[in-house]
Design an enzyme around this catalytic site. Structure first.
Site, PDB file in Angstrom:
ATOM      1  N   GLU A  36      -5.079   1.004   2.477  1.00  0.00           N
ATOM      2  CA  GLU A  36      -5.135   0.049   3.509  1.00  0.00           C
ATOM      3  C   GLU A  36      -4.676   0.350   4.700  1.00  0.00           C
ATOM      4  O   GLU A  36      -5.408  -0.642   5.831  1.00  0.00           O
ATOM      5  CB  GLU A  36      -3.679  -0.658   2.933  1.00  0.00           C
ATOM      6  CG  GLU A  36      -2.908  -1.532   3.595  1.00  0.00           C
ATOM      7  CD  GLU A  36      -3.006  -1.732   5.429  1.00  0.00           C
ATOM      8  OE1 GLU A  36      -3.214  -3.079   6.307  1.00  0.00           O
ATOM      9  OE2 GLU A  36      -2.663  -1.031   5.858  1.00  0.00           O
ATOM     10  N   GLU A  37      -4.747   1.462   4.956  1.00  0.00           N
ATOM     11  CA  GLU A  37      -4.866   2.070   6.249  1.00  0.00           C
ATOM     12  C   GLU A  37      -6.310   2.408   6.798  1.00  0.00           C
ATOM     13  O   GLU A  37      -6.819   2.805   8.410  1.00  0.00           O
ATOM     14  CB  GLU A  37      -3.999   3.303   6.828  1.00  0.00           C
ATOM     15  CG  GLU A  37      -2.752   2.921   6.680  1.00  0.00           C
ATOM     16  CD  GLU A  37      -2.014   2.504   7.545  1.00  0.00           C
ATOM     17  OE1 GLU A  37      -2.187   1.720   8.704  1.00  0.00           O
ATOM     18  OE2 GLU A  37      -0.954   2.268   7.045  1.00  0.00           O
ATOM     19  N   HIS A  66       0.806  -1.299   0.202  1.00  0.00           N
ATOM     20  CA  HIS A  66       0.014  -0.187  -0.447  1.00  0.00           C
ATOM     21  C   HIS A  66       1.078   1.290  -0.170  1.00  0.00           C
ATOM     22  O   HIS A  66       1.669   1.192   0.320  1.00  0.00           O
ATOM     23  CB  HIS A  66      -0.869   0.324   1.003  1.00  0.00           C
ATOM     24  CG  HIS A  66      -0.406  -0.031   2.411  1.00  0.00           C
ATOM     25  ND1 HIS A  66      -0.018   1.274   2.701  1.00  0.00           N
ATOM     26  CD2 HIS A  66       0.135  -0.897   3.146  1.00  0.00           C
ATOM     27  CE1 HIS A  66       0.273   1.173   4.403  1.00  0.00           C
ATOM     28  NE2 HIS A  66       0.179  -0.595   4.492  1.00  0.00           N
ATOM     29  N   ASP A  76      -0.681   4.247   0.269  1.00  0.00           N
ATOM     30  CA  ASP A  76      -0.852   5.686   2.037  1.00  0.00           C
ATOM     31  C   ASP A  76      -0.514   5.432   2.944  1.00  0.00           C
ATOM     32  O   ASP A  76       0.193   4.005   3.376  1.00  0.00           O
ATOM     33  CB  ASP A  76      -2.530   5.677   2.204  1.00  0.00           C
ATOM     34  CG  ASP A  76      -3.057   3.871   2.495  1.00  0.00           C
ATOM     35  OD1 ASP A  76      -3.064   2.492   1.311  1.00  0.00           O
ATOM     36  OD2 ASP A  76      -3.910   3.474   3.402  1.00  0.00           O
TER      37      ASP A  76
END
Lengths: 426, 426
Positions: free
Chosen positions: B166-167, B99, B101
């Protein structure tokens, strides 16, 4: 007799006062949005024939004054309103001071109606600010209107003040003092629930930053939660509050559970649900006893935070800051002439002795006393426990009674120039 | 031998990988601002000759998907990037998923440098996201680049994914699955600190509203502080966390202090320093054991909040809501072929056995496994304890070692079409 004339006039015109209060409550005068409500007050004072002065507090003298304390330095859109009823000479002057600003409504869901409804039910009017303190303001207005309409001519001046910013430090009232408005004494109808408060508690706002150490929530044991550490700080504040209040022996506070409370009003911390929060900020209000120096109270808080029993907090001491609002504590002598007139008027109107206590909160009375050299008494019709509360209300009968007591007090204190003519008339 | 060729190529080109990582870290790709970093990745994939697919996640199929979970429904300005290295046939396909982010930087004062500096010192690079997980992403890129440059032709496909979100719940990865990207297995180089995680903890975000009753701070005894009541809730969450973790016996968790933590990440309440706060909201993240159903974990939280030992909270129960992000727990069989290849490659490169554990946090591996039918292993170079931390860093040697292990694993898993030619060359 004037006593009966005043009572009768008030009963006849009661609905007008109630309607006006509703109008003022429906103008939600939270900080920065006071202008609509102030226009209503200014127009009313103008209609009563008072000399009206409207201005937005401003200038170096104000914002650099040692007692200036506000979260803002521009008051654009937040005017003060003063109305002067000039006396004919030979009497004592009186400031009638009330604030137009109200605190935010809070969680709307906790209100049964719109927080700014001004709805009347069973003799009560509801709405944010109705008790703190628009009902008191309307009582002062109604007292002045009554005396005017009954043809009373006063010897001393009445200075009617509708100020902004009481809820965040008193810059509205400070600005009236700097503009030259002083008097021999003042009445402030904050919501004392018809009690007389010759002593006013001071208070100050604080900000405490509590540090933690950030980490991923999934390995939170690698970090230090600023929320958990803030809980230790809140506990310490509770303990400090208890210690300070255990020392208060003044009989004026005898029926008040916590004479000088420390309120933690806001908490905010962390940026992300799955990160360990590394910073929490608490904001609150610390009560200062009437005889206490504000600096001594600040010192007590600083010492409590320095003595926290926690290894992390010992290494990362919380940062304390005094900010925003403060209310200077104040007192008037218990045997001051205005106290005697007010107590006497209370007995005349209600046929019983008033309760005399110390105020559980700060008012602009401290500034009037310390900066304006105008000793002040706090006495008003609002319901003390409903101030800053959902479903805030006032008992309308109390507002009218307060107006009646004020009308008497004004006549006694300022003196009546046409006393004989009035007696002849009645 | 290919082993030496790979090592030599990586040593020769190491500085290029470090420079590229610094560039990507200096593009602060917090939620909603991922486009600059993604452009760097897409250009790199294009330069390597991969077929590049760039799109912003969108559409009914995504936002109404049962596993869709995000605080937002529009991903405008937040593109996914996929690069395909088509194999020549006869091999197994592999997703490399990372990811782009990063979580917010937090309190800037806790950083020694600018949080997005990408500064290198003593073999470490610093910056938000460098460990979680841009260093892992560069390791995958570097592995692909190495094989390409050495002339390797794979049998199976490589699907390189640089995803958003993803976060906060995995909608980026979910969108890749819905776009048709699946494979025989996946590698996710989240910051495991070179440990191999065949089991991935799930997690979910919660929101708890705690009510109080407002009052003036000066008569705070008339109100109920939502901050004090929230402290009771935080205590109860600690207790629940302990009970849940006391039950975890899986040896993969043996060295993890709290296998499935419950993190209270944010707190917010009250509106005014001198009012009693009537509402506090907590937000946090609850870990879900790999074998646990998410619904069972939700139930446990609800029961803990229903059992609070406090009269006010019994009458005003906290409101629990699951919101925003969730990470589905996931597992791969311990004797899956990709596990064997990865362990073998680890030994080849580092000459020792890898540590095999369960992941202390959720990853997009759960979605790849459950929705994408692509069993996933989490293995990456970042420093686990530095994820979401001030002064986040990565050890650059680990990034290169991880790239080397990945290059070997890719060859073993996908198969090499020109094995003989390569052997002849070396």
């Amino acid at each position: 007799m004037m006593k009966e004339q005043i009572k009768k006039w008030m009963q006849t015109h009661r609905q007008e006062a109630v309607d006006f209060l509703a109008q003022v409550v429906q103008a939600p005068s939270v900080q920065g949005r006071e202008a609509v409500a102030q226009k209503l007050v200014a127009d009313k004072l103008d209609a009563l024939g008072l000399e009206v002065d409207v201005w937005e507090p401003a200038g170096e003298e104000l914002v650099k004054h040692p007692y200036f304390c506000s979260p803002r330095t521009s008051f654009e859109g937040s005017p003060n309103v003063v109305g002067i009823w000039k006396g004919e000479g030979g009497g004592k002057s009186l400031i009638l001071n009330g604030h137009i600003d109200v605190v935010p409504a809070g969680d709307f869901e906790q209100w049964d109606d719109d927080p700014f409804s001004g709805k009347v039910e069973n003799g009560k009017m509801y709405g944010r600010g109705v008790t703190d303190m628009k009902g008191g303001n309307v009582a002062m207005l109604f007292a002045v209107e009554c005396l005017k309409e009954l043809g009373v001519r006063l010897k001393g001046d009445i200075i009617f003040q509708s100020v902004v910013e009481e809820e965040s430090g008193g810059s509205g009232t400070l600005s009236t003092v700097l503009r030259g408005y002083k008097a021999d004494a003042a009445l402030i109808p904050e919501p004392t629930q018809m009690k007389i408060f010759p002593k006013q508690q001071g208070s100050m706002w604080f900000k405490i930053k509590v540090k933690g150490r950030s980490a991923h929530g999934g390995t939170r044991y690698e970090g230090v939660s600023a929320i958990e550490k803030a809980m230790i700080v809140v506990d310490a504040i509770r303990k400090l509050e208890k210690e300070r209040n255990d020392k208060i022996t003044d009989p004026l506070y005898k029926s008040i559970p916590i004479p000088i409370p420390i309120n933690v009003g806001t908490i905010q911390g962390g940026e992300w649900p799955s990160s360990v929060p590394d910073l929490v900020e608490l904001q609150g209000r610390m009560g200062v006893a009437p005889e206490e120096e504000m600096e001594d109270a600040k010192q007590a808080m600083a010492e409590a935070l320095a003595a926290l029993d926690d290894e992390w907090l010992a290494q990362h001491p919380p940062q304390l800051e005094w900010f925003g609002a403060q209310w200077v504590p104040g007192m008037i002598d218990s045997d001051h002439e205005l106290m005697n007139h007010l107590i006497h008027s209370y007995r005349t109107v209600l046929g019983q002795d008033p309760v005399i206590e110390a105020s559980p909160w700060g008012t602009d009375g401290g500034l009037l006393t310390k900066v304006g050299e105008t000793p002040s008494i706090v006495f008003g019709p609002g319901v003390t426990s409903m101030a800053h509360y959902p479903n805030e209300y006032i008992e309308l009968d109390r507002m009218i009674e307060c107006a009646e007591i004020m009308a008497h007090t004004i006549m006694h204190w300022c003196g009546v120039a046409n006393e004989k003519a009035l007696s002849a008339k009645s």
